[in-house]
Design an enzyme around this catalytic site. Structure first.
Site, PDB file in Angstrom:
ATOM      1  N   GLU A  21       0.805  -1.232   0.000  1.00 47.11           N
ATOM      2  CA  GLU A  21       0.000   0.000   0.000  1.00 47.11           C
ATOM      3  C   GLU A  21       0.835   1.278   0.000  1.00 47.11           C
ATOM      4  OE1 GLU A  21      -2.604   0.629   3.395  1.00 47.11           O
ATOM      5  OE2 GLU A  21      -3.614   2.290   2.387  1.00 47.11           O
ATOM      6  N   LYS A  56      -2.546  -2.079  -3.126  1.00 46.89           N
ATOM      7  CA  LYS A  56      -3.583  -1.209  -2.552  1.00 46.89           C
ATOM      8  C   LYS A  56      -3.096   0.214  -2.741  1.00 46.89           C
ATOM      9  CE  LYS A  56      -5.879  -0.067   1.795  1.00 46.89           C
ATOM     10  NZ  LYS A  56      -6.645  -0.621   2.895  1.00 46.89           N
TER      11      LYS A  56
END
Ligand code: 13P
Length: 345
Positions: free
Chosen positions: A183, A225
């Site tokens: 992420e 992500k």
């Protein structure tokens, strides 16, 4: 791919695929204690371990959550907690067919010599922690890097340090048999335009995938992500849903290899309904032409309406659960390209 055994390769590939299949997405409920407390404080909910546990119990026991949610990202405190009937949160999720995962970074810390920039810590001792988490039933992990946008930032130093840490985290996860959710988040705070967000997101993702290649991370066994490509919250020129969808997908096509099974967006402070509408627009316009699934891994855009209703009170649990179920379902429809205003009724 020296660090992944043949058995782990299959397991990682299968888990990553399941997490983005059937139009389901991830529920991020991994706020650290300070972040969770901050959100409670805004609503004047007492910031105690007991109430954090009660709040997470409300989420985990929401009827029908598994219709839209494939996996839930937990926080270390939560994986050691139990429902009132004594069932562990991990078992409660697993029994519903929701795969449990865990946030493993130790937070974004000020970067030396780089005012306004952060680097996420947590690599020391990570191998042992991952082993323990895998034994507890976790099947995936998450590490978040934050990239702030402003005058003269982000710097190459910040982007490269975070990308390097993400890749080393990812390699350790795969060694332990956990799917790494990678992420890198370009923050929405600031006056920057959509074009600037596009330029930075592209550079960040390009750097991350370069590092993943260097560290020999198996791309079939990861999920990305990341942020949608958006103007900053204080930018005078806000953009249409279609423009955001278009810029986001164009950016991803430039830099995300086809071997990656899915991209799951964070919500980053967008209004819940807007996050659903933007995800929907991407799937309506591009789904049939993309090599990866476009999914969601929202925290605030799924939880916030439910937290507002719950407000720390047991009697509000059924209504809060309805709101949580509803937001998760709206994002399920957005993955199918079937979300519209009528779904909000
Ligand atoms: P938001 O959807 O609230 O941005 O949170 C996603 C997340 O997991 C941040 O790490």
């Amino acid at each position: 791919m020296m660090n992944v055994t043949e058995m782990n390769r299959q397991k990682l590939t299968d888990t990553a695929k399941i997490l983005v299949s059937n139009h389901k997405g991830l529920l991020a409920m991994d706020e650290s204690n300070p972040t969770c407390n901050k959100r409670f404080a805004k609503l004047e909910i007492p910031q105690t371990e007991e109430l954090r546990c009660a709040y997470r119990e409300m989420i985990v026991t929401t009827p029908g959550l598994n219709e839209s949610i494939s996996g839930a990202i937990l926080y270390d405190e939560t994986i050691h907690q139990h429902l009132k009937d004594g069932t562990s949160f991990i078992k409660a999720l697993t029994d519903k067919g929701i795969i449990p995962g865990i946030k493993v970074d130790a937070g974004a810390k000020d970067m030396a010599g780089h005012p306004g920039e952060k680097v996420s810590e947590g690599l020391d001792g990570l191998r042992d922690r991952l082993k323990e988490y895998a034994q507890m039933g976790m099947q995936f992990a998450k590490w978040r890097a934050v990239i702030a946008v402003g005058k003269d930032i982000p710097t190459k130093a910040c982007i490269e340090a975070n990308a390097h840490a993400l890749a080393r985290y990812a390699a350790l996860c795969q060694e332990a048999g956990l799917v790494p959710i990678i992420e890198p988040e370009v923050l929405m705070d600031g006056e920057h335009t959509l074009e600037r967000c596009l330029e930075i997101t592209e550079e960040v993702l390009h750097t991350v995938f370069k590092q993943l290649y260097t560290q020999e991370v198996m791309l079939e066994g990861i999920l990305l992500k990341t942020n949608m490509v958006l103007p900053g919250l204080a930018c005078p020129k806000q953009e249409s849903i279609d423009k955001v969808a278009d810029a986001t997908v164009k950016c991803l096509l430039q830099v995300v290899p086809a071997a990656v099974p899915g991209v799951a967006f964070l919500s980053g402070g967008q209004y819940s309904e807007l996050a659903s509408a933007r995800l929907n627009a991407m799937n309506v316009q591009f789904k049939s032409r993309l090599p990866w699934e476009l999914s969601f891994s929202f925290a605030r855009a799924i939880q916030q309406p439910a937290m507002d209703i719950w407000h720390g009170k047991e009697t509000n649990v059924p209504e809060a659960q309805k709101a949580l179920y509803h937001r998760a379902k709206c994002n399920f429809y957005a993955r199918r390209g079937e979300y519209d205003a009528t779904k909000e009724k």
